[in-house]
Design an enzyme around this catalytic site. Structure first.
Site, mmCIF file in Angstrom:
data_model
loop_
_atom_site.group_PDB
_atom_site.id
_atom_site.type_symbol
_atom_site.label_atom_id
_atom_site.label_comp_id
_atom_site.label_asym_id
_atom_site.label_seq_id
_atom_site.Cartn_x
_atom_site.Cartn_y
_atom_site.Cartn_z
ATOM 1 N N HIS A 227 20.698 1.799 21.182
ATOM 2 C CA HIS A 227 19.485 1.118 21.733
ATOM 3 C C HIS A 227 18.995 0.331 20.628
ATOM 4 O O HIS A 227 17.646 -0.060 20.775
ATOM 5 C CB HIS A 227 18.486 2.141 22.743
ATOM 6 C CG HIS A 227 19.319 3.175 23.343
ATOM 7 N ND1 HIS A 227 19.608 2.531 24.408
ATOM 8 C CD2 HIS A 227 19.183 4.577 23.334
ATOM 9 C CE1 HIS A 227 20.365 3.808 25.083
ATOM 10 N NE2 HIS A 227 19.872 4.968 24.539
ATOM 11 N N HIS B 83 21.741 3.825 29.450
ATOM 12 C CA HIS B 83 22.962 4.543 29.152
ATOM 13 C C HIS B 83 24.402 4.181 29.572
ATOM 14 O O HIS B 83 24.982 5.102 29.676
ATOM 15 C CB HIS B 83 22.622 6.204 29.184
ATOM 16 C CG HIS B 83 21.448 6.409 28.356
ATOM 17 N ND1 HIS B 83 20.199 6.381 28.918
ATOM 18 C CD2 HIS B 83 21.229 6.925 26.873
ATOM 19 C CE1 HIS B 83 19.548 6.885 27.971
ATOM 20 N NE2 HIS B 83 20.002 7.115 26.658
#
Lengths: 330, 330
Positions: free
Chosen positions: B56, B218
């Site tokens: 991320h 995700h």
């Protein structure tokens, strides 16, 4: 082709509208396609103006602001701004001390900025130009006589911008800009080509395990095609090309640049390898940037730019800057 | 799968090595996988610690520094950090005034940060946690009970970080963090899935004209599959979802976030449409960010996060910050 756009024809205008909404420090003239500081020119300060085709964001408009550019003029995607646009930017950026054009070495840009400089002279605005040609990958190309201008453009704009902000006169700002360019080299590697909104197709095709070495920033193919390998080996290819042309040593300013669709985690990995490579040659990473700064639409891959610092350039690099894409220390 | 990595197993370590080389303001403990401020904890200041799966970037380690996080602990790709790692980060970040954990609402993160909080209590470190759950797209998912935590994490870290830097005690920093979360909503849209280094395959498959609405970070699929359309319509889908859940009005802080492989020019276009949408509902873009801040490896697409500002949150947002990924005004 899936892109977050309204239409191929309106991309540049729509993006400028977004910049205007996001950055109150910028004045965005959508009609003339000029992005300048909202605060206007500062009397007695040399104006810094750059521009070029769109598709390289945040270059150039994202570098307009205190300590860097006074104005930028974005052309259509991968297409030089027209001379009139550059003149509008230059006359708006002139604080009476003349204007420096930062021009990437691509035939269209060179021609249009030269024409604009002539037109400015007629209007009584003194203009000098620095040509950025840092890319060691190709000597001449489809779009260039001589080397292409890529990542070092950002270094030139930041460092010459700091000189101008500090009150240096035009010949001095030009000298600093040329020095940055002379001390900088770049090399880029693509894992995929980019797709322009107008064509809807990748500018070249790469197989599952193919990569392109020595790419430019306009989707043009590079020096040679090769096969995919690990980050360390790819960095060695890029850094060897840089080092062969300009031996690295001492204090360096390093940009590890994403081409537009490269995840940051991968750029961190690349940066680690670049730092290791430099250490191995007795050079130091003294200052650095990691991220997408001089992009090529949705191309995947990276470029690395190394500038051999001296005391003056380091001081000017560290000087305060306040633009959408670079901001520190004010 | 072409990625700029050395091997699937070494990505996180290699990326940390790169961060260490690029950011002298960070202390990178590669062995324990903790990134903290090189200056260490400040006595009497509440420590701010976050973490989560890698992939991320720049979240979370890129937000370590003055005015924001004290430490971050990156797990493997899309995998929660282990409790011991969090404890190391927390004890290292404690300046004697306790520690706030900023936890994205994913089952693994919640569990491991809870365990870590218990272990910290045993070591005499007072810990409170804020759970970020801003994503309006799904109520429960494969990885979550309740809403997922996405873009607002950055807002919480910045604003609570400013409160902590300003000397607020732990209950106060927690209150501010919870207020930011309560006032923030997000929605994301993917044009392509992401590919984890370990699997080498996209987490879901999208056809030439398909998109995924309401994606998390995700690689999990979203609320529904749909067909590609223009930026304005996509923004309407995302903003309607936000607005239906929390009517937008007044001063807003807006993040238009790239998912990792989204060109900046497209994010500018999206931002222009988001600003237009807000204007149409009588709300204002008072502060904003445009770029890849809470990414999902090489996913293409965007998310939008809106926070309804009040005077206190605006003041804390504007407070100086100095981290690799956010930097202003010091």
């Amino acid at each position: 082709m899936k892109k977050l756009i309204n239409s191929a024809g309106s991309v540049v205008t729509d993006a400028l509208r977004g910049m205007a909404a996001a950055y109150p420090g910028l004045r965005v003239d959508e009609e003339n396609r000029v992005v300048s500081r909202a605060s206007g020119p500062r009397a007695g300060k040399v104006g810094l103006v750059s521009g070029g085709g769109s598709g390289h964001e945040p270059l150039h408009a994202g570098f307009v602001g205190y300590g860097m550019l006074d104005a930028a003029c974005p052309g259509e995607i991968f297409t030089s701004p027209v001379p009139g646009q550059v003149v509008t930017a230059a006359t708006g950026a002139d604080g009476g001390a003349g204007v420096l054009f930062v021009v990437k070495n691509y035939t269209g840009d060179v021609l249009n900025f030269e024409l604009a400089a002539d037109l400015c002279a007629e209007e009584g605005v003194e203009v000098r130009s620095v040509l950025v040609d840092d890319d060691v990958a190709v000597r001449d190309s489809l779009h260039t006589a001589g080397r292409r201008g890529t990542g070092a453009t950002l270094f030139v704009e930041k460092i010459a911008g700091a000189a101008a902000e500090g009150g240096a006169p035009l010949p001095e700002v030009l000298r600093v800009a040329e020095e940055v360019n002379a001390r900088s080299r770049s090399f880029g590697i693509a894992l995929s080509a980019c797709t322009t909104p107008a064509s809807g197709r990748p500018t070249f095709e790469l197989g599952e395990t193919e990569i392109e070495l020595g790419i430019g920033i306009h989707g043009e193919a590079g020096r040679t095609r090769s096969t995919m390998r690990g980050a360390r080996e790819l960095v060695a290819v890029a850094m060897d090309a840089v080092h062969d042309d300009m031996p690295v040593s001492g204090d360096t300013l390093v940009l590890v640049n994403g081409m537009g669709a490269t995840p940051l985690i991968e750029l961190y990995v690349v940066f680690g390898e670049v730092a290791e490579y430099l250490r191995g040659r007795g050079a130091r990473v003294t200052r650095s940037l990691v991220g997408g700064y001089v992009t090529s639409l949705d191309m995947r891959g990276f470029s690395v730019t190394v500038c051999l610092l001296n005391e003056e350039l380091l001081r000017l690099w560290d000087a305060p800057v306040e633009t959408p894409a670079l901001r520190w220390g004010r």
